[in-house]
Design a protein around this motif. Sequence first.
Motif, PDB file in Angstrom:
ATOM      1  N   UNK A  26       0.812  -1.207   0.000  1.00 54.56           N
ATOM      2  CA  UNK A  26       0.000   0.000   0.000  1.00 54.56           C
ATOM      3  C   UNK A  26       0.851   1.265   0.000  1.00 54.56           C
ATOM      4  N   UNK A  27       2.068   1.208   0.502  1.00 52.20           N
ATOM      5  CA  UNK A  27       2.918   2.408   0.486  1.00 52.20           C
ATOM      6  C   UNK A  27       3.296   2.777  -0.950  1.00 52.20           C
ATOM      7  N   UNK A  28       3.910   1.883  -1.740  1.00 54.83           N
ATOM      8  CA  UNK A  28       4.170   2.264  -3.135  1.00 54.83           C
ATOM      9  C   UNK A  28       2.893   2.512  -3.926  1.00 54.83           C
ATOM     10  N   UNK A  29       1.814   1.768  -3.622  1.00 53.08           N
ATOM     11  CA  UNK A  29       0.564   1.967  -4.350  1.00 53.08           C
ATOM     12  C   UNK A  29      -0.019   3.350  -4.058  1.00 53.08           C
ATOM     13  N   UNK A  30       0.141   3.831  -2.847  1.00 53.30           N
ATOM     14  CA  UNK A  30      -0.289   5.193  -2.511  1.00 53.30           C
ATOM     15  C   UNK A  30       0.466   6.213  -3.362  1.00 53.30           C
ATOM     16  N   UNK A  31       1.761   6.050  -3.470  1.00 56.57           N
ATOM     17  CA  UNK A  31       2.561   6.962  -4.301  1.00 56.57           C
ATOM     18  C   UNK A  31       2.071   6.950  -5.744  1.00 56.57           C
ATOM     19  N   UNK A  32       1.805   5.756  -6.266  1.00 53.91           N
ATOM     20  CA  UNK A  32       1.318   5.634  -7.639  1.00 53.91           C
ATOM     21  C   UNK A  32      -0.028   6.329  -7.789  1.00 53.91           C
ATOM     22  N   UNK A  33      -0.933   6.064  -6.839  1.00 49.45           N
ATOM     23  CA  UNK A  33      -2.272   6.622  -6.919  1.00 49.45           C
ATOM     24  C   UNK A  33      -2.286   8.139  -6.873  1.00 49.45           C
ATOM     25  N   UNK A  34      -1.492   8.718  -5.978  1.00 46.42           N
ATOM     26  CA  UNK A  34      -1.439  10.177  -5.900  1.00 46.42           C
ATOM     27  C   UNK A  34      -0.723  10.769  -7.114  1.00 46.42           C
ATOM     28  N   UNK A  35       0.342  10.126  -7.544  1.00 49.80           N
ATOM     29  CA  UNK A  35       1.085  10.652  -8.693  1.00 49.80           C
ATOM     30  C   UNK A  35       0.225  10.639  -9.954  1.00 49.80           C
ATOM     31  N   UNK A  36      -0.603   9.608 -10.110  1.00 48.82           N
ATOM     32  CA  UNK A  36      -1.436   9.477 -11.301  1.00 48.82           C
ATOM     33  C   UNK A  36      -2.740  10.258 -11.213  1.00 48.82           C
ATOM     34  N   UNK A  37      -3.017  10.867 -10.051  1.00 50.14           N
ATOM     35  CA  UNK A  37      -4.230  11.652  -9.895  1.00 50.14           C
ATOM     36  C   UNK A  37      -5.460  10.836  -9.557  1.00 50.14           C
ATOM     37  N   UNK A  38      -5.289   9.566  -9.244  1.00 48.68           N
ATOM     38  CA  UNK A  38      -6.414   8.715  -8.849  1.00 48.68           C
ATOM     39  C   UNK A  38      -6.834   9.048  -7.422  1.00 48.68           C
ATOM     40  N   UNK A  39      -5.859   9.282  -6.566  1.00 52.72           N
ATOM     41  CA  UNK A  39      -6.103   9.742  -5.196  1.00 52.72           C
ATOM     42  C   UNK A  39      -5.899  11.256  -5.165  1.00 52.72           C
ATOM     43  N   UNK A  40      -6.714  11.950  -4.371  1.00 51.31           N
ATOM     44  CA  UNK A  40      -6.668  13.413  -4.359  1.00 51.31           C
ATOM     45  C   UNK A  40      -5.994  13.968  -3.112  1.00 51.31           C
ATOM     46  N   UNK A  41      -6.467  13.543  -1.954  1.00 51.04           N
ATOM     47  CA  UNK A  41      -5.880  13.965  -0.688  1.00 51.04           C
ATOM     48  C   UNK A  41      -6.150  12.871   0.330  1.00 51.04           C
ATOM     49  N   UNK A  42      -5.999  13.166   1.613  1.00 45.81           N
ATOM     50  CA  UNK A  42      -6.178  12.121   2.627  1.00 45.81           C
ATOM     51  C   UNK A  42      -7.622  11.640   2.702  1.00 45.81           C
ATOM     52  N   UNK A  43      -8.572  12.474   2.271  1.00 39.00           N
ATOM     53  CA  UNK A  43      -9.986  12.156   2.475  1.00 39.00           C
ATOM     54  C   UNK A  43     -10.785  12.098   1.167  1.00 39.00           C
ATOM     55  N   UNK A  44     -10.097  12.088   0.056  1.00 41.24           N
ATOM     56  CA  UNK A  44     -10.775  11.983  -1.238  1.00 41.24           C
ATOM     57  C   UNK A  44      -9.878  11.220  -2.220  1.00 41.24           C
ATOM     58  N   UNK A  45     -10.486  10.375  -3.033  1.00 42.42           N
ATOM     59  CA  UNK A  45     -11.929  10.141  -3.130  1.00 42.42           C
ATOM     60  C   UNK A  45     -12.451   9.225  -2.018  1.00 42.42           C
ATOM     61  N   UNK A  46     -13.746   9.312  -1.777  1.00 40.94           N
ATOM     62  CA  UNK A  46     -14.436   8.364  -0.904  1.00 40.94           C
ATOM     63  C   UNK A  46     -15.132   7.352  -1.812  1.00 40.94           C
ATOM     64  N   UNK A  47     -14.757   6.085  -1.680  1.00 35.68           N
ATOM     65  CA  UNK A  47     -15.335   5.042  -2.520  1.00 35.68           C
ATOM     66  C   UNK A  47     -16.285   4.185  -1.689  1.00 35.68           C
ATOM     67  N   UNK A  48     -17.453   3.849  -2.232  1.00 38.11           N
ATOM     68  CA  UNK A  48     -18.410   3.033  -1.487  1.00 38.11           C
ATOM     69  C   UNK A  48     -18.047   1.559  -1.556  1.00 38.11           C
ATOM     70  N   UNK A  49     -18.357   0.828  -0.504  1.00 38.25           N
ATOM     71  CA  UNK A  49     -18.226  -0.624  -0.542  1.00 38.25           C
ATOM     72  C   UNK A  49     -19.356  -1.195  -1.391  1.00 38.25           C
ATOM     73  N   UNK A  50     -19.034  -2.175  -2.234  1.00 37.49           N
ATOM     74  CA  UNK A  50     -20.032  -2.814  -3.084  1.00 37.49           C
ATOM     75  C   UNK A  50     -20.007  -4.323  -2.870  1.00 37.49           C
ATOM     76  N   UNK A  51     -21.147  -4.934  -3.024  1.00 36.25           N
ATOM     77  CA  UNK A  51     -21.256  -6.382  -2.890  1.00 36.25           C
ATOM     78  C   UNK A  51     -20.302  -7.049  -3.873  1.00 36.25           C
ATOM     79  N   UNK A  52     -19.565  -8.027  -3.388  1.00 33.55           N
ATOM     80  CA  UNK A  52     -18.587  -8.716  -4.210  1.00 33.55           C
ATOM     81  C   UNK A  52     -17.163  -8.268  -3.957  1.00 33.55           C
ATOM     82  N   UNK A  53     -16.987  -7.116  -3.299  1.00 35.67           N
ATOM     83  CA  UNK A  53     -15.643  -6.658  -2.938  1.00 35.67           C
ATOM     84  C   UNK A  53     -15.079  -7.554  -1.828  1.00 35.67           C
ATOM     85  N   UNK A  54     -13.756  -7.576  -1.726  1.00 37.44           N
ATOM     86  CA  UNK A  54     -13.095  -8.317  -0.645  1.00 37.44           C
ATOM     87  C   UNK A  54     -13.607  -7.814   0.698  1.00 37.44           C
ATOM     88  N   UNK A  55     -14.106  -8.743   1.525  1.00 36.59           N
ATOM     89  CA  UNK A  55     -14.687  -8.335   2.804  1.00 36.59           C
ATOM     90  C   UNK A  55     -14.185  -9.164   3.981  1.00 36.59           C
TER      91      UNK A  55
END
Length: 267
Positions: free
Chosen positions: A53-82
């Motif tokens: 998750x540490x390198x993945x965080x860097x990738x996500x923020x660098x690519x603009x997929x992640x915005x800040x500490x609190x965005x985006x907020x993604x909903x849990x959906x049926x079928x996701x790892x639980x």
Amino acid sequence: MKHVLTCLAAFLLSLAPANAGTICTLVTNAQSGVILLEEGDCRTRVTPASTFKIPLSLMGYDAGILENAYAPVLPFKKGYADWGGRNWTQATDPARWMQYSVVWFSQQITAALGLTQLKKYATDFDYGNADFAGDAGLNNALERAWISSSLKIAPIEQVTFLRNLINRRLPVKPDAIDMTLTIIEASATSDGWVVAGKTGAAFPRQADGSFNRAKSWGWFIGWAHKGNRTLVFARLDQDERRQNGSAGIRTKEAFLQNWDQLAKTIP
């Protein structure tokens, strides 16, 4: 000197959680990279599990997929790892993702990045074997390449990667480093150290491809800061029998409980 080494060896053994053995304890100077402590096998690659998750965080923020500490907020959906329980079945933002190690949130980031970008980032980070093939024949690289699958990294490579992160030597935008450092959990010890890091846990594969649930790996990697000194560490344990809960959390708790005493033995 022999007595000192014997005492240190005994102390290191005491750091392991009950019913687990220590594979590696590694501590380096954050600036110079000089190895201050290396005990056990710190050179063999295993799955990074949720430390990814540490390198993945860097990738996500660098690519603009992640915005800040609190965005985006993604909903849990049926079928996701639980399998992580209630903490994984709620709407999740980047800070919560890191805190509760939510696998499905990771999978949304890897899906948005795609295999080509994942491979390029991991190669640019010199992150382990940078292998995102996933399980042979299952086409599941974006779901679990980093969990008991193709991506592997050694403790010494984890430490090198973390040193490059905190010294800002990775090829990503400065904001990606800032935000990643922001969402990684830190805690203070009684002796004045601030220890930040990430856990990880996963089961080895057996010959038939099934999981060996009695031998879970438990990672805790990160850095510790006190005054003008910063140390980078990697700790890897492995369960000796099947246990409840996360091996990574047990590894972290045991490591933090003994960090102040261990730090006093490090030159």
